[in-house]
Scaffold this active site. Structure first.
Site, PDB file in Angstrom:
ATOM      1  N   ARG A 189       4.930   0.001  -1.754  1.00 26.54           N
ATOM      2  CA  ARG A 189       6.331  -0.358  -2.049  1.00 26.54           C
ATOM      3  C   ARG A 189       6.992   0.641  -2.999  1.00 26.54           C
ATOM      4  O   ARG A 189       8.215   0.614  -3.141  1.00 26.54           O
ATOM      5  CB  ARG A 189       6.396  -1.776  -2.612  1.00 26.54           C
ATOM      6  CG  ARG A 189       6.016  -2.811  -1.544  1.00 26.54           C
ATOM      7  CD  ARG A 189       6.263  -4.237  -1.960  1.00 26.54           C
ATOM      8  NE  ARG A 189       6.186  -5.133  -0.811  1.00 26.54           N
ATOM      9  CZ  ARG A 189       5.182  -5.978  -0.577  1.00 26.54           C
ATOM     10  NH1 ARG A 189       4.169  -6.052  -1.398  1.00 26.54           N
ATOM     11  NH2 ARG A 189       5.192  -6.741   0.500  1.00 26.54           N
ATOM     12  N   ASP A 213      -4.002  -5.960  -7.023  1.00 26.58           N
ATOM     13  CA  ASP A 213      -3.604  -7.317  -6.637  1.00 26.58           C
ATOM     14  C   ASP A 213      -4.633  -8.273  -7.235  1.00 26.58           C
ATOM     15  O   ASP A 213      -5.478  -8.834  -6.536  1.00 26.58           O
ATOM     16  CB  ASP A 213      -3.553  -7.437  -5.110  1.00 26.58           C
ATOM     17  CG  ASP A 213      -2.482  -6.551  -4.517  1.00 26.58           C
ATOM     18  OD1 ASP A 213      -1.303  -6.828  -4.746  1.00 26.58           O
ATOM     19  OD2 ASP A 213      -2.831  -5.560  -3.847  1.00 26.58           O
ATOM     20  N   HIS A 257      -5.756   3.068  -1.461  1.00 24.80           N
ATOM     21  CA  HIS A 257      -6.529   2.562  -0.318  1.00 24.80           C
ATOM     22  C   HIS A 257      -7.740   3.460  -0.050  1.00 24.80           C
ATOM     23  O   HIS A 257      -8.826   2.982   0.272  1.00 24.80           O
ATOM     24  CB  HIS A 257      -5.677   2.558   0.960  1.00 24.80           C
ATOM     25  CG  HIS A 257      -4.493   1.658   0.931  1.00 24.80           C
ATOM     26  ND1 HIS A 257      -3.205   2.135   0.891  1.00 24.80           N
ATOM     27  CD2 HIS A 257      -4.394   0.310   0.969  1.00 24.80           C
ATOM     28  CE1 HIS A 257      -2.355   1.119   0.902  1.00 24.80           C
ATOM     29  NE2 HIS A 257      -3.049  -0.006   0.947  1.00 24.80           N
ATOM     30  N   LEU A 299      -1.287   4.041   4.165  1.00 24.45           N
ATOM     31  CA  LEU A 299      -2.376   4.258   3.214  1.00 24.45           C
ATOM     32  C   LEU A 299      -2.037   5.332   2.182  1.00 24.45           C
ATOM     33  O   LEU A 299      -1.507   6.391   2.527  1.00 24.45           O
ATOM     34  CB  LEU A 299      -3.641   4.654   3.977  1.00 24.45           C
ATOM     35  CG  LEU A 299      -4.064   3.645   5.065  1.00 24.45           C
ATOM     36  CD1 LEU A 299      -5.338   4.118   5.752  1.00 24.45           C
ATOM     37  CD2 LEU A 299      -4.254   2.246   4.492  1.00 24.45           C
ATOM     38  N   HIS A 300      -2.355   5.037   0.939  1.00 22.38           N
ATOM     39  CA  HIS A 300      -2.205   6.006  -0.156  1.00 22.38           C
ATOM     40  C   HIS A 300      -3.563   6.162  -0.838  1.00 22.38           C
ATOM     41  O   HIS A 300      -4.560   5.548  -0.413  1.00 22.38           O
ATOM     42  CB  HIS A 300      -1.107   5.551  -1.125  1.00 22.38           C
ATOM     43  CG  HIS A 300      -1.253   4.141  -1.609  1.00 22.38           C
ATOM     44  ND1 HIS A 300      -2.330   3.723  -2.374  1.00 22.38           N
ATOM     45  CD2 HIS A 300      -0.490   3.036  -1.414  1.00 22.38           C
ATOM     46  CE1 HIS A 300      -2.190   2.443  -2.663  1.00 22.38           C
ATOM     47  NE2 HIS A 300      -1.100   1.989  -2.069  1.00 22.38           N
ATOM     48  N   MET A 319      -2.809  -3.210   5.013  1.00 20.09           N
ATOM     49  CA  MET A 319      -1.621  -3.352   5.855  1.00 20.09           C
ATOM     50  C   MET A 319      -1.105  -1.966   6.239  1.00 20.09           C
ATOM     51  O   MET A 319       0.058  -1.817   6.635  1.00 20.09           O
ATOM     52  CB  MET A 319      -0.553  -4.164   5.133  1.00 20.09           C
ATOM     53  CG  MET A 319      -1.054  -5.576   4.811  1.00 20.09           C
ATOM     54  SD  MET A 319       0.246  -6.791   4.582  1.00 20.09           S
ATOM     55  CE  MET A 319       1.101  -6.115   3.193  1.00 20.09           C
ATOM     56  N   GLY A 328      -8.721  -4.068  -3.994  1.00 16.62           N
ATOM     57  CA  GLY A 328      -8.259  -3.404  -5.219  1.00 16.62           C
ATOM     58  C   GLY A 328      -7.889  -4.418  -6.296  1.00 16.62           C
ATOM     59  O   GLY A 328      -7.388  -5.503  -6.007  1.00 16.62           O
ATOM     60  N   GLU A 329      -8.106  -4.016  -7.544  1.00 20.44           N
ATOM     61  CA  GLU A 329      -7.758  -4.889  -8.677  1.00 20.44           C
ATOM     62  C   GLU A 329      -6.259  -4.886  -8.952  1.00 20.44           C
ATOM     63  O   GLU A 329      -5.781  -5.664  -9.756  1.00 20.44           O
ATOM     64  CB  GLU A 329      -8.518  -4.432  -9.930  1.00 20.44           C
ATOM     65  CG  GLU A 329      -9.984  -4.796  -9.844  1.00 20.44           C
ATOM     66  CD  GLU A 329     -10.805  -4.322 -11.022  1.00 20.44           C
ATOM     67  OE1 GLU A 329     -10.338  -3.431 -11.757  1.00 20.44           O
ATOM     68  OE2 GLU A 329     -11.922  -4.837 -11.187  1.00 20.44           O
TER      69      GLU A 329
HETATM   70  O1  PAF Z   1      -3.623  -6.369  -0.038  1.00 15.41           O
HETATM   71  C1  PAF Z   1      -3.232  -6.267   1.151  1.00 15.41           C
HETATM   72  O2  PAF Z   1      -2.914  -5.194   1.636  1.00 15.41           O
HETATM   73  C2  PAF Z   1      -3.123  -7.518   2.011  1.00 15.41           C
HETATM   74  O3  PAF Z   1      -2.738  -8.616   1.250  1.00 15.41           O
HETATM   75  C3  PAF Z   1      -4.424  -7.831   2.782  1.00 15.41           C
HETATM   76  C4  PAF Z   1      -5.572  -8.120   1.854  1.00 15.41           C
HETATM   77  C5  PAF Z   1      -4.764  -6.645   3.683  1.00 15.41           C
HETATM   78  C6  PAF Z   1      -4.206  -9.058   3.674  1.00 15.41           C
HETATM   79  O4  PAF Z   1      -3.185  -8.867   4.576  1.00 15.41           O
END
Ligand code: PAF
Length: 284
Positions: free
Chosen positions: A191, A154, A38, A34-35, A31, A151-152
Site C-alpha cells: 500500500r 501484520d 515478501h 511482492l516487495h 496477495m 511477517g510480523e
Molecule cells: O498478509 C496477507 O498478505 C494476507 O492477509 C494473507 C495472509 C495472504 C491472506 O490473504
C-alpha cells in the site's frame, strides 16, 4: 521460470510427491505485488524447507466494501520473476472461483474468538479477520505445508493465524519473520505505492512515533493511555488521521498491567485514503 499451478488437484499431487520423497514444504501466502518484505519470507522458507510454495491470491473476503480490493495492485508477471530469482519452486495462483466455488456468501467462515479479532484492526475493519482466517485455513489445507511463514508487520494477523492453527489442530508450524523496512524505516507494504510524494515523506513518522513511545516505556513510564493519546495527537498534527496507537501485551493483545514485560506498540493511521500499520515489540 517458476512453475505456476492454478488447479487444486495439481497442487495436491505436487505436494504429495514431495512429501512422499521425505521433503519438507514451506509455504508463503501472499496477495502478490511482492516487495522485499515478501521475498524475505521466501528466503526464510528456503532456509527451513526443501521446497517452497508461494500463493498469490487477492482475497475478496478480507476486504470491506469501501476498501481497496478493486485497485489492489496485481503484478503477477513481475512477481513470478522475483520468485524465480529467490528460488521458490511453485506459485499457487487460484481464481476466486477455485477458492470460493459456492460463492463467498455460502463459504464456511472461520471465526477466531473476538478477544483477538474485534480490537485494533478488527475494530476498524469489521469482518477482516474472518476473511483472513477463512482464506488462510483453506490455503493451509490445500497446500498442507510443514511450515507457513508470516511477517510480523501484520502482528495481529500473525496472532490470529497462530490461534486458528492451534485451535483447529493443524499440523503446521507457523514461523514469524521480522518487519522489513525501507532505508528511512517505513515498514514495507504494497500500500506504500498509493502514497503521494508528500505523503511518502511523512509516512516514516509512524516509526518515529513507535520509537518515541518505546523510549518512554524503557525509561520506566507505565502511563500507557497517556502515550497513546499523545502519540495520536502528534500523528494528527503531522497530517495523519490516526486510527489507533495502542500499547498491548505481546502474547494476546490485551491491555497490559504495570507488571507485564513483553509488550507490543501498534499503530494504524491514514494518510489520505491509505491506511498504514506498523508495530514494535518491546521486552522491558
Ligand atoms: O498478509 C496477507 O498478505 C494476507 O492477509 C494473507 C495472509 C495472504 C491472506 O490473504
Amino acid at each position: 521460470m517458476i512453475k505456476t499451478i492454478e488447479a487444486i488437484n495439481e497442487l495436491r499431487e505436487t505436494v504429495q510427491a514431495w512429501h512422499n520423497q521425505g521433503l519438507k514444504v514451506g509455504f508463503v501466502p501472499t496477495m502478490g505485488n511482492l516487495h522485499a518484505g515478501h521475498l524475505q519470507l521466501v528466503d526464510k522458507a528456503k532456509q527451513i524447507a526443501d521446497k517452497v510454495i508461494v500463493s498469490i491470491f487477492v482475497n475478496p473476503l478480507q476486504f470491506g466494501v469501501n476498501e481497496d480490493f478493486g485497485r489492489y495492485p496485481r503484478t503477477f508477471d513481475a512477481d513470478c520473476e522475483k520468485l524465480t530469482q529467490h528460488g521458490a519452486d511453485v506459485v499457487f495462483f487460484p481464481s476466486v472461483d477455485t477458492m470460493y466455488p459456492n460463492g463467498m456468501a455460502k463459504q464456511t467462515i472461520v471465526e477466531v474468538p473476538e478477544e483477538l479479532t474485534n480490537l485494533l484492526c478488527g475494530a476498524s475493519r469489521p469482518g477482516h479477520f474472518a476473511g483472513v482466517a477463512t482464506v488462510v485455513t483453506k490455503l493451509l489445507n490445500l497446500v498442507q505445508p510443514d511450515y507457513a511463514i508470516f511477517g510480523e508487520k501484520d502482528y495481529q494477523q500473525l496472532l490470529v493465524i497462530k490461534r486458528l492453527v492451534a485451535d483447529l489442530c493443524l499440523p503446521i508450524e507457523i514461523v514469524a519473520a521480522p518487519i522489513c523496512r525501507e532505508p528511512d524505516q517505513l515498514a514495507m507494504s504494497s500500500r506504500n505505492q498509493y502514497l503521494t510524494p508528500e505523503q511518502r515523506q511523512i509516512a516514516p513518522q509512524l516509526f518515529v512515533c513507535l520509537q518515541w513511545i518505546a523510549q518512554q516505556l524503557q525509561e520506566g513510564s507505565r502511563d500507557f493511555e497517556r502515550w497513546s493519546v499523545e502519540a495520536q495527537r502528534q500523528l494528527n498534527a503531522l497530517g495523519f488521521k490516526s486510527d489507533y496507537v495502542e500499547i498491548r501485551r505481546a502474547a494476546d493483545l490485551q491491555v497490559p498491567t504495570e507488571n507485564d514485560k513483553e509488550l507490543v506498540i501498534l499503530v494504524a493511521a491514514f494518510l489520505g485514503q491509505t491506511r498504514l500499520i506498523d508495530n514494535m515489540q518491546l521486552s522491558l
